[in-house]
Design a protein around this motif. Structure first.
Motif, short mmCIF file in Angstrom:
data_model
loop_
_atom_site.label_atom_id
_atom_site.label_comp_id
_atom_site.label_asym_id
_atom_site.label_seq_id
_atom_site.Cartn_x
_atom_site.Cartn_y
_atom_site.Cartn_z
N LYS A 141 1.30 6.97 -6.55
CA LYS A 141 0.22 7.94 -6.76
C LYS A 141 0.72 9.36 -6.49
N SER A 176 0.82 -1.21 0.00
CA SER A 176 0.00 0.00 0.00
C SER A 176 0.86 1.26 0.00
N ASN A 192 2.01 1.79 -3.52
CA ASN A 192 0.94 2.35 -4.34
C ASN A 192 0.75 3.84 -4.06
#
Length: 105
Positions: free
Chosen positions: A69, A62, A65
């Protein structure tokens, strides 16, 4: 003086109890119970380790990610600022514009 006496009595009783347990033969049931408890603790430790590794890998995924982003957002914001025309002259002040008209006349 009384707390020191209590402490010394506790230490003596503990030492005597340990000596008596070492000299006595432990029953087979107690030994089997100890082995069962150790195996249970080992199994629980292995499961806890597996769950911890699983949780850490989920956190790692996570965060990767989110990092991607955020990196994408910063790249687009940099692209937007590059696309905007940069003027070398500061923004004209209305009062300065009026004084320039008066100087021309």
């Amino acid at each position: 003086m009384l707390p020191v006496l209590t402490f010394v009595a506790g230490v003596a009783a503990g030492a005597l109890g340990v000596r008596m347990l070492k000299k006595s033969k432990t029953p087979a049931k107690l030994t089997a119970l100890a082995h069962k408890a150790r195996s249970g603790f080992d199994k629980a430790g292995e499961e806890l380790r597996d769950v911890t590794v699983s949780g850490l890998s989920a956190v790692e995924k996570s965060s990767a990610n989110l990092r991607a982003k955020l990196a994408g957002q910063t790249e687009t914001s940099v692209d937007q600022t590059d696309a905007a025309p940069a003027s070398d002259e500061p923004a004209a002040d209305p009062a300065a514009h009026e004084s320039a008209k008066h100087e021309e006349a």
